[in-house]
Enzyme design. Structure first.
Site, PDB file in Angstrom:
ATOM      1  N   VAL A  86       4.370   1.850   5.212  1.00 36.76           N
ATOM      2  CA  VAL A  86       4.838   0.466   5.277  1.00 36.76           C
ATOM      3  C   VAL A  86       5.919   0.216   4.224  1.00 36.76           C
ATOM      4  O   VAL A  86       6.039  -0.880   3.682  1.00 36.76           O
ATOM      5  CB  VAL A  86       3.678  -0.542   5.134  1.00 36.76           C
ATOM      6  CG1 VAL A  86       2.790  -0.494   6.355  1.00 36.76           C
ATOM      7  CG2 VAL A  86       2.858  -0.284   3.871  1.00 36.76           C
ATOM      8  N   SER A  87       6.686   1.239   3.910  1.00 39.10           N
ATOM      9  CA  SER A  87       7.915   1.101   3.111  1.00 39.10           C
ATOM     10  C   SER A  87       7.666   0.763   1.651  1.00 39.10           C
ATOM     11  O   SER A  87       8.444   0.020   1.048  1.00 39.10           O
ATOM     12  CB  SER A  87       8.843   0.041   3.741  1.00 39.10           C
ATOM     13  OG  SER A  87       8.990   0.249   5.110  1.00 39.10           O
ATOM     14  N   SER A  88       6.619   1.303   1.051  1.00 38.63           N
ATOM     15  CA  SER A  88       6.382   1.046  -0.366  1.00 38.63           C
ATOM     16  C   SER A  88       7.504   1.600  -1.228  1.00 38.63           C
ATOM     17  O   SER A  88       7.899   0.986  -2.227  1.00 38.63           O
ATOM     18  CB  SER A  88       5.043   1.645  -0.799  1.00 38.63           C
ATOM     19  OG  SER A  88       5.008   3.049  -0.593  1.00 38.63           O
ATOM     20  N   PRO A 117       0.823  -1.215   0.000  1.00 44.71           N
ATOM     21  CA  PRO A 117       0.000   0.000   0.000  1.00 44.71           C
ATOM     22  C   PRO A 117       0.854   1.259   0.000  1.00 44.71           C
ATOM     23  O   PRO A 117       1.827   1.369   0.748  1.00 44.71           O
ATOM     24  CB  PRO A 117      -0.812  -0.123   1.300  1.00 44.71           C
ATOM     25  CG  PRO A 117      -0.786  -1.570   1.640  1.00 44.71           C
ATOM     26  CD  PRO A 117       0.538  -2.080   1.160  1.00 44.71           C
ATOM     27  N   GLY A 149       1.670   5.279   0.576  1.00 42.11           N
ATOM     28  CA  GLY A 149       1.289   6.343   1.489  1.00 42.11           C
ATOM     29  C   GLY A 149       0.775   5.865   2.829  1.00 42.11           C
ATOM     30  O   GLY A 149       0.094   6.614   3.529  1.00 42.11           O
ATOM     31  N   LYS A 150       1.118   4.647   3.224  1.00 41.15           N
ATOM     32  CA  LYS A 150       0.643   4.083   4.485  1.00 41.15           C
ATOM     33  C   LYS A 150       1.770   3.855   5.481  1.00 41.15           C
ATOM     34  O   LYS A 150       1.554   3.264   6.539  1.00 41.15           O
ATOM     35  CB  LYS A 150      -0.099   2.760   4.245  1.00 41.15           C
ATOM     36  CG  LYS A 150      -1.251   2.863   3.254  1.00 41.15           C
ATOM     37  CD  LYS A 150      -2.294   3.883   3.697  1.00 41.15           C
ATOM     38  CE  LYS A 150      -3.438   3.974   2.704  1.00 41.15           C
ATOM     39  NZ  LYS A 150      -4.416   5.029   3.075  1.00 41.15           N
ATOM     40  N   ASP A 201      14.088   1.302   6.460  1.00 45.43           N
ATOM     41  CA  ASP A 201      13.164   0.648   5.538  1.00 45.43           C
ATOM     42  C   ASP A 201      13.906  -0.113   4.450  1.00 45.43           C
ATOM     43  O   ASP A 201      13.533  -1.240   4.082  1.00 45.43           O
ATOM     44  CB  ASP A 201      12.235   1.681   4.898  1.00 45.43           C
ATOM     45  CG  ASP A 201      11.270   2.288   5.902  1.00 45.43           C
ATOM     46  OD1 ASP A 201      11.275   1.872   7.074  1.00 45.43           O
ATOM     47  OD2 ASP A 201      10.512   3.200   5.509  1.00 45.43           O
TER      48      ASP A 201
END
Length: 437
Positions: free
Chosen positions: A123-125, A118, A120-121, A170
């Protein structure tokens, strides 16, 4: 080359099942044909309101003399069109490998990106994308990289091309993380201390806060700047304490009480001789923040390494901080005042804005207490009932807009213990994104 990179939960370095897939194909253009180019296609771009493609002629990665262009030039190119600025995460990897590892790109490159991490959450996209792209590029061009070096090069792309002043946590976890393991990192600058298995009776969830997270956002940057301003002030205070420590030891208790830290000041200081006077970076070096020259960044990094506590706030214990330094830090400080009195700060990827009023004490204290809490969290894994309080406290600092967001979230989430923990996590200094419970 196909590469799949798992992402990580930002709070506890937890590898997740979500992946970023990246396919790379070299296009062997014939002599006299079209100029070699990079074309990147991102699936599901419509879901995030951004352009689905990014293109750049590979010749534009080089100056007329054949040297790779500066990082700042690539950053400016990628920012010309906000809808396709996401291409900086990919093009930045190409430029970093060209500048740092000498890679050349005589042929065109096509890249297809598909990710279920996901965006912009928190969680290291972005780290998952960078690690996937750089892994594939290195393999396609027979460039051998260790997982640690890969992570550091990806961080450089995000710092200097994307323009986001992130740390390396990250990227290291995307490069080295394993499912079912907590990855222990010492980011000084990027040391892996091993993995800790997650007990089978424990589960971790990510709960969307509804607030978009961005490493390149203004709040993220201002908190980082305030933290490094605090590091500079603590280093100056530690130097003053060391100069007076001898007289404090020889003086009476009434005399010693007049000094910050009192009679135990010697216990607060690093070993004798470990503090060295640091030459403050010049204003020109301060300007060598994001995208500046390699020599300017290296000079700032050297100055930081010569500071008290090795130049890392996490090396200060909470008790040392409370006794000797906390009272000497202002809550806020105007950028112009700091520059006039203390000179440039000690960060090579951000610059102090003279007109901005920075939060200072709260973001400075956060990494000090956070390091203690992370180590406590590892020790408490066998006592699951104690983890909730530790996790909530670990993300309850950082300063900036985060505190306001925490209040907003707590008012809207039911008073269930696990959700209350998630609300605190979502309001952490990372500025939104996905909460941890």
């Amino acid at each position: 080359v196909t590469t799949c990179v798992s992402t990580t939960n930002c709070a506890v370095f937890l590898s997740c099942s979500a992946c970023c897939h990246m396919w790379l194909q070299a296009r062997h253009d014939k002599l006299g044909g079209p100029r070699p180019a990079l074309r990147v296609v991102s699936l599901h771009a419509d879901d995030t309101n951004r352009a689905p493609t990014f293109d750049i002629d590979l010749d534009d990665l080089y100056e007329p003399g054949g040297s790779p262009i500066p990082y700042s030039a690539m950053r400016a190119y990628c920012k010309k069109d906000p809808a396709s600025s996401w291409g900086a995460y990919v093009a930045g990897c190409l430029l970093v490998l060209a500048r740092e590892k000498g890679l050349e790109y005589p042929d065109g490159i096509s890249i297809l990106v598909c990710s279920d991490v996901p965006e912009g959450k928190g969680v290291s996209s972005s780290a998952a994308l960078e690690v996937a792209v750089m892994t594939a590029l290195a393999a396609a061009h027979d460039c051998k990289l260790s997982s640690r070096e890969l992570a550091l090069l990806c961080q450089k792309a995000e710092n200097l091309v994307v323009g986001a002043p992130c740390g390396v946590m990250d990227q290291l976890t995307s490069s080295l993380g394993d499912a079912g393991q907590l990855l222990a990192l010492l980011c000084q600058p990027a040391e892996v201390q091993g993995s800790t298995p997650i007990p089978p009776q424990l589960r971790f969830w990510g709960i969307d806060s509804g607030i978009r997270h961005s490493n390149g956002g203004s709040d993220y940057s201002s908190v980082r700047v305030g933290t490094f301003m605090g590091l500079k002030l603590i280093n100056e205070a530690a130097q003053r304490l060391q100069r007076t420590s001898s007289s404090v030891h020889d003086s009476s208790s009434s005399s010693s009480s007049s000094h910050p830290g009192g009679s135990s000041v010697a216990a607060v200081l690093p070993a004798a001789g470990s503090l060295r006077r640091t030459a403050a970076p010049t204003k020109e070096q301060q300007g060598a923040g994001l995208g500046g020259s390699s020599s300017g960044r290296a000079s700032i990094d050297r100055a930081r390494s010569m500071c008290a506590f090795g130049g890392y706030l996490a090396n200060i214990s909470p008790s040392q901080y409370r006794e000797a330094f906390e009272g000497q830090l202002p809550s806020h400080m105007q950028g112009s005042e700091f520059l006039d009195v203390h000179g440039a700060h000690l960060d090579s990827v951000t610059s102090i804005e003279p007109s901005f009023n920075y939060a200072l004490r709260e973001p400075t204290s956060h990494p000090i207490h956070e390091n203690f809490r992370v180590n406590s969290f590892r020790a408490l894994l066998a006592a699951a009932e104690a983890l909730g309080d530790a996790a909530t406290a670990a993300v309850d600092g950082g300063g900036g807009e985060a505190a306001q967001r925490k209040c907003q979230l707590e008012s809207s989430i039911p008073r269930v213990e696990v959700l209350n923990c998630a609300a605190a996590a979502a309001a952490a200094g990372r500025g939104g994104g996905c909460g941890a419970a």
